[in-house]
Design an enzyme around this catalytic site. Structure first.
Site, PDB file in Angstrom:
ATOM      1  N   LYS A 111      43.897 -92.306-112.197  1.00  0.00           N
ATOM      2  CA  LYS A 111      44.295 -93.295-112.804  1.00  0.00           C
ATOM      3  C   LYS A 111      44.191 -93.706-113.892  1.00  0.00           C
ATOM      4  CE  LYS A 111      43.577 -95.005-107.344  1.00  0.00           C
ATOM      5  NZ  LYS A 111      42.511 -95.565-106.673  1.00  0.00           N
ATOM      6  N   LYS A 194      51.457 -86.140-104.219  1.00  0.00           N
ATOM      7  CA  LYS A 194      50.710 -87.078-103.475  1.00  0.00           C
ATOM      8  C   LYS A 194      51.230 -87.889-102.743  1.00  0.00           C
ATOM      9  CE  LYS A 194      46.886 -88.221-103.781  1.00  0.00           C
ATOM     10  NZ  LYS A 194      45.737 -89.444-103.905  1.00  0.00           N
ATOM     11  N   LYS A 197      50.373 -95.107-102.328  1.00  0.00           N
ATOM     12  CA  LYS A 197      51.373 -95.968-101.823  1.00  0.00           C
ATOM     13  C   LYS A 197      51.648 -96.835-103.650  1.00  0.00           C
ATOM     14  CE  LYS A 197      47.076 -97.005 -99.614  1.00  0.00           C
ATOM     15  NZ  LYS A 197      46.234 -97.396 -98.924  1.00  0.00           N
TER      16      LYS A 197
HETATM   17  P1  TYM Z   1      42.522 -93.773 -99.751  1.00  0.00           P
HETATM   18  O1  TYM Z   1      42.753 -95.980 -99.135  1.00  0.00           O
HETATM   19  O2  TYM Z   1      43.575 -93.485-100.884  1.00  0.00           O
HETATM   20  O3  TYM Z   1      43.052 -93.345 -98.246  1.00  0.00           O
HETATM   21  C1  TYM Z   1      42.739 -93.485 -96.782  1.00  0.00           C
HETATM   22  C2  TYM Z   1      42.674 -92.437 -96.270  1.00  0.00           C
HETATM   23  O4  TYM Z   1      43.871 -91.342 -96.329  1.00  0.00           O
HETATM   24  C3  TYM Z   1      43.285 -89.908 -96.579  1.00  0.00           C
HETATM   25  N1  TYM Z   1      45.674 -90.061 -97.434  1.00  0.00           N
HETATM   26  C4  TYM Z   1      46.017 -88.924 -97.347  1.00  0.00           C
HETATM   27  N2  TYM Z   1      45.970 -87.680 -97.049  1.00  0.00           N
HETATM   28  C5  TYM Z   1      46.775 -87.093 -96.611  1.00  0.00           C
HETATM   29  N3  TYM Z   1      47.699 -87.080 -97.597  1.00  0.00           N
HETATM   30  C6  TYM Z   1      47.840 -87.487 -98.489  1.00  0.00           C
HETATM   31  N4  TYM Z   1      49.310 -87.771 -98.845  1.00  0.00           N
HETATM   32  C7  TYM Z   1      46.857 -88.582 -98.636  1.00  0.00           C
HETATM   33  N5  TYM Z   1      46.904 -90.338 -99.141  1.00  0.00           N
HETATM   34  C8  TYM Z   1      45.660 -90.766 -98.788  1.00  0.00           C
HETATM   35  C9  TYM Z   1      42.787 -90.321 -97.948  1.00  0.00           C
HETATM   36  O5  TYM Z   1      42.026 -88.817 -98.277  1.00  0.00           O
HETATM   37  C10 TYM Z   1      41.556 -91.138 -97.243  1.00  0.00           C
HETATM   38  O6  TYM Z   1      41.208 -90.429 -96.027  1.00  0.00           O
HETATM   39  N6  TYM Z   1      38.494 -93.719-101.933  1.00  0.00           N
HETATM   40  C11 TYM Z   1      39.085 -93.812-100.784  1.00  0.00           C
HETATM   41  C12 TYM Z   1      38.282 -94.701 -99.780  1.00  0.00           C
HETATM   42  C13 TYM Z   1      37.001 -94.750 -99.447  1.00  0.00           C
HETATM   43  C14 TYM Z   1      36.335 -93.893 -98.730  1.00  0.00           C
HETATM   44  C15 TYM Z   1      35.033 -94.354 -98.777  1.00  0.00           C
HETATM   45  C16 TYM Z   1      36.627 -92.927 -97.920  1.00  0.00           C
HETATM   46  C17 TYM Z   1      36.333 -95.769 -99.733  1.00  0.00           C
HETATM   47  N7  TYM Z   1      34.867 -95.624 -99.480  1.00  0.00           N
HETATM   48  C18 TYM Z   1      34.097 -94.003 -97.897  1.00  0.00           C
HETATM   49  C19 TYM Z   1      35.639 -92.260 -96.859  1.00  0.00           C
HETATM   50  C20 TYM Z   1      34.438 -92.850 -97.410  1.00  0.00           C
HETATM   51  C21 TYM Z   1      40.693 -93.638-100.966  1.00  0.00           C
HETATM   52  O7  TYM Z   1      41.402 -94.516-101.672  1.00  0.00           O
HETATM   53  O8  TYM Z   1      41.775 -93.890 -99.819  1.00  0.00           O
END
Ligand code: TYM
Length: 332
Positions: A111, A194, A197
């Site tokens: 990032k 991947k 967004k």
């Molecule tokens: P975020 O917002 O990027 O994504 C939310 C969830 O979607 C999953 N994900 C994917 N799974 C499969 N293929 C993909 N291309 C893909 N893109 C996203 C992510 O693995 C996630 O499960 N850091 C985290 C948010 C967070 C969090 C937490 C998660 C903050 N605190 C505590 C678990 C526990 C994030 O940026 O997710």
């Protein structure tokens, strides 16, 4: 006691990766565990967010979770900034985690890119806040997509170091729940990247808000290779785009990859893509419609989040009070 915490950033549209990698699994797990699902707005602002857009996105993501089948009465659905304990525990963890650990985080490197000196301090400390999210409720299990695995390992390291430093067994060591054929959904334009967004091309992802026409266009334009579909999964090993589309089909139809290939072996991508469009529209269409219905009443979504935050605060306050006591803060 088993407790689930998971989060999603309200930074834009939910996409098929979020749905297949995480949200769909949350829907399945909500019947077996006590669950907290969080719109992590404080993580979102580690990169610039337009304030009005952040509010709209937070509501939209909440609507997406409910539309996908998360029951906000049975589970706790809330946005992070309404529960002050997240920031408070994150500060304690800032003092537990080591710089060397954060320097190894691949997501920060991706990032921040070449402009590391310009990245916010929040982006660097992001994993500490994520550890705090989970440990504020002493959650034992975290269902996520593959890309969050390293952050969860860090969460375990932080919990372990806290326990060692303060000679306690206070924090559990969290178990990641990463499962399903689509734990890593790839971009429709490049099977080695991947689905995300932040990809500038909207054609790289299927959004949960896309209508049938948009889904059809994106799937038809999705990158493939000239060969027909193989008979077995090993035939997909060097074909990332083909592997991704087959994986998406398998996940959406609740099957493993083998039966999908058994059906389509030898078929051209044009025929397979037509069926994939029908399947994706059939699965996502109802969620999309329900999301729109929910979005028409923002006050109702706000009420759900307010109620969730109140329940989350009630769970978190005694845990944070114990942490402060263990650390040695004088309490009133
Ligand atoms: P975020 O917002 O990027 O994504 C939310 C969830 O979607 C999953 N994900 C994917 N799974 C499969 N293929 C993909 N291309 C893909 N893109 C996203 C992510 O693995 C996630 O499960 N850091 C985290 C948010 C967070 C969090 C937490 C998660 C903050 N605190 C505590 C678990 C526990 C994030 O940026 O997710």
């Amino acid at each position: 006691m088993n407790r689930i915490f998971s989060g999603v950033q309200p930074t834009g549209n939910l996409h098929l990766g979020n749905y297949l990698g995480a949200i769909r699994n949350w829907v399945a797990l909500q019947h077996q565990y006590e669950c907290l699902f969080c719109m992590v707005d404080m993580h979102a602002i580690t990169v610039w967010q337009e304030p009005a857009q952040l509010k709209a996105n937070t509501r939209e993501v909440a609507a997406g979770l409910i539309a996908a089948g998360i029951d906000p009465k049975k589970n706790i659905l809330f946005n992070q900034s309404q529960v002050p304990g997240h920031a408070e525990l994150a500060w304690v963890f800032n003092c537990v985690a080591r710089l060397g650990w954060l320097n190894r985080m691949t997501q920060f490197k991706e990032k921040a890119g070449k402009h590391r000196e310009n990245a916010s301090v929040g982006l660097y400390a992001y994993p500490n806040l994520m550890a705090a999210d989970i440990m504020l409720y002493k959650a034992t299990h975290v269902p996520v997509g593959e890309d969050q695995k390293q952050h969860l390992e860090l969460t375990r390291d932080i919990a372990q170091k806290f326990n060692n430093d303060f000679k306690t067994e206070f924090f559990p060591l969290v178990e990641p729940l990463i499962f399903g054929v689509a734990s890593r959904v790839m971009s429709l334009r490049d099977g080695t990247k991947k689905m995300s967004k932040s990809d500038p091309s909207d054609y790289s992802r299927i959004n949960m808000t896309d209508d049938a026409d948009a889904i059809a266009q994106k799937v038809r334009k999705a990158k493939t290779d000239p060969d027909p579909l193989p008979e077995r999964p090993d035939g997909l090993e060097t074909r990332p785009e083909a592997a991704n589309l087959v994986g998406i089909y398998a996940a959406l139809s609740d099957q493993a990859v083998e039966p999908v290939l058994a059906r389509y072996a030898g078929a051209q991508f044009s025929a397979f893509k037509n069926d994939l469009v029908d399947l994706a529209v059939a699965k996502l269409g109802p969620i999309n419609a329900e999301m729109k219905r929910l979005m028409a009443d923002p006050a109702q979504i706000d009420a759900v989040l307010r109620d969730g935050a109140q329940r989350a605060r009630a769970l978190s306050e005694p845990i944070l009070a114990q942490v402060y006591d263990i650390v040695g803060f004088l309490r009133p």
